[in-house]
Design a protein around this motif. Structure first.
Motif, short mmCIF file in Angstrom:
data_model
loop_
_atom_site.label_atom_id
_atom_site.label_comp_id
_atom_site.label_asym_id
_atom_site.label_seq_id
_atom_site.Cartn_x
_atom_site.Cartn_y
_atom_site.Cartn_z
N VAL A 1 13.52 -4.65 12.60
CA VAL A 1 12.07 -4.84 12.74
C VAL A 1 11.76 -5.39 14.12
O VAL A 1 10.82 -4.94 14.79
CB VAL A 1 11.55 -5.78 11.64
CG1 VAL A 1 10.10 -6.18 11.92
CG2 VAL A 1 11.65 -5.12 10.27
N THR A 2 12.54 -6.36 14.57
CA THR A 2 12.31 -6.94 15.88
C THR A 2 12.47 -5.88 16.98
O THR A 2 11.67 -5.82 17.91
CB THR A 2 13.29 -8.10 16.13
OG1 THR A 2 13.04 -9.12 15.16
CG2 THR A 2 13.11 -8.69 17.52
N VAL A 3 13.50 -5.03 16.87
CA VAL A 3 13.68 -3.96 17.85
C VAL A 3 12.50 -3.00 17.81
O VAL A 3 12.01 -2.55 18.86
CB VAL A 3 15.00 -3.21 17.59
CG1 VAL A 3 15.07 -1.93 18.43
CG2 VAL A 3 16.19 -4.10 17.93
N GLY A 4 12.00 -2.69 16.60
CA GLY A 4 10.85 -1.81 16.49
C GLY A 4 9.61 -2.40 17.12
O GLY A 4 8.87 -1.70 17.83
N VAL A 5 9.37 -3.69 16.89
CA VAL A 5 8.21 -4.35 17.48
C VAL A 5 8.35 -4.40 19.00
O VAL A 5 7.38 -4.18 19.74
CB VAL A 5 8.05 -5.77 16.90
CG1 VAL A 5 6.94 -6.53 17.61
CG2 VAL A 5 7.75 -5.69 15.40
N LEU A 6 9.57 -4.65 19.49
CA LEU A 6 9.82 -4.65 20.94
C LEU A 6 9.58 -3.26 21.52
O LEU A 6 8.91 -3.13 22.56
CB LEU A 6 11.26 -5.09 21.20
CG LEU A 6 11.74 -5.00 22.65
CD1 LEU A 6 10.96 -5.95 23.55
CD2 LEU A 6 13.24 -5.27 22.73
N ALA B 1 11.10 -8.92 25.74
CA ALA B 1 12.52 -8.72 25.49
C ALA B 1 13.25 -10.03 25.25
O ALA B 1 14.08 -10.13 24.35
CB ALA B 1 13.15 -7.96 26.67
N GLY B 2 12.96 -11.05 26.05
CA GLY B 2 13.63 -12.33 25.88
C GLY B 2 13.36 -12.94 24.52
O GLY B 2 14.25 -13.49 23.88
N GLU B 3 12.13 -12.84 24.07
CA GLU B 3 11.76 -13.34 22.75
C GLU B 3 12.47 -12.56 21.66
O GLU B 3 12.95 -13.13 20.68
CB GLU B 3 10.24 -13.24 22.58
CG GLU B 3 9.71 -13.93 21.34
CD GLU B 3 8.19 -13.90 21.29
OE1 GLU B 3 7.58 -14.95 21.06
OE2 GLU B 3 7.62 -12.81 21.49
N ALA B 4 12.57 -11.24 21.83
CA ALA B 4 13.24 -10.40 20.85
C ALA B 4 14.71 -10.77 20.71
O ALA B 4 15.25 -10.82 19.60
CB ALA B 4 13.10 -8.93 21.22
N VAL B 5 15.38 -11.06 21.83
CA VAL B 5 16.78 -11.46 21.77
C VAL B 5 16.92 -12.75 20.98
O VAL B 5 17.83 -12.90 20.15
CB VAL B 5 17.35 -11.63 23.20
CG1 VAL B 5 18.73 -12.28 23.16
CG2 VAL B 5 17.42 -10.27 23.91
#
Length: 245
Positions: A69-74, A81-85
């Motif tokens: 889900v995080t990759v999809g939102v990114l 990107a930093g927040e997603a990591v």
């Protein structure tokens, strides 16, 4: 920046911990070969947990609780990107911590701890079915596509308002009802990796890590494409004249 990101990472850790503890725990307790009633129980355990914690932590972090889900939102351009990591690391740690606690409480490989696995000789009508890694990859990717599509269309786009967690929980439940007997229906790298580490069983681990990410990226691309088409439609397909009232 650190003060703003800290509560989000904690929310993702707790939400993912709860999701794996309840979901994988229910799968371990119910066990294999339980029929539709058992599959429904496992599906509801996952779906209700994700719904509850999406309601609880949606306003804090968005309530992803899934690296896919995080990759999809990114990929949809809705986060940095930093927040997603940071999200993904918190989710993976939460899933592993929950699985290790389950191992301490329930045992390890004896219970399986809800580790997802491809079906072998699954009774299907008058025949039996074995899911190949290629088939499992497609199933996990499609299930992740459905989930991320709903997340982007409700929680991110804001179309469902305060009911977004309900839509997300229902989607996850329906996914598991269909895919649970076939692949274990993890479609969440944190949900898969935690029990794998706790049991030492890494069968088809690459599939459960990669397929949900592929499905999530496709969902993000589709989401952005549909948004672009919807934005262009009034110009591209405007009627010549409005009908008389």
């Amino acid at each position: 920046m650190a003060n703003r990101i800290a509560p989000k990472l904690l929310a993702e850790f707790i939400g993912t911990f709860a999701f794996v503890f309840i979901g994988a725990g229910a799968a371990a307790v119910v066990g294999d070969g339980v029929g539709l009633a058992g599959i429904a129980a496992i599906a509801l355990a996952h779906g209700l947990t994700i719904m509850a914690f999406a309601f609880a932590y949606g306003p804090v972090s968005g309530g992803h609780m899934n690296p896919a889900v995080t990759v999809g939102v990114l990929a949809a351009g809705a986060m940095r990107a930093g927040e997603a990591v940071g999200y993904i690391v918190s989710q993976l740690i939460g899933g592993i911590a929950a699985a290790l606690l389950l191992r301490a409480l329930l045992g390890g490989s004896e219970t399986g701890l809800g580790t997802p696995a491809l079906a072998h000789n699954l009774a299907l009508g008058a025949t039996s079915l074995t899911i190949t890694p290629a088939g499992g990859f497609v199933i996990e990717a499609v299930l992740a596509f459905f989930l991320v599509t709903v997340v982007l269309s409700t929680a991110v786009a804001g179309r469902a308002g305060s009911l977004a967690p309900l839509a997300i929980g229902m989607t996850l439940t329906l996914n598991i009802l269909m895919g649970g007997p076939l692949t274990g229906a993890a479609f969440n790298p944190a949900r898969a990796l935690g029990p794998m580490i706790a049991t030492g069983n890494f069968s088809d681990a690459w599939l459960y890590m990669v397929a949900p990410i592929v499905g999530a990226i496709v969902a993000a691309l589709m989401h952005m494409g549909l948004a672009r088409l919807a934005h262009e439609r009034p110009t591209a397909a405007a009627p010549a004249s409005a009908p008389a009232e």
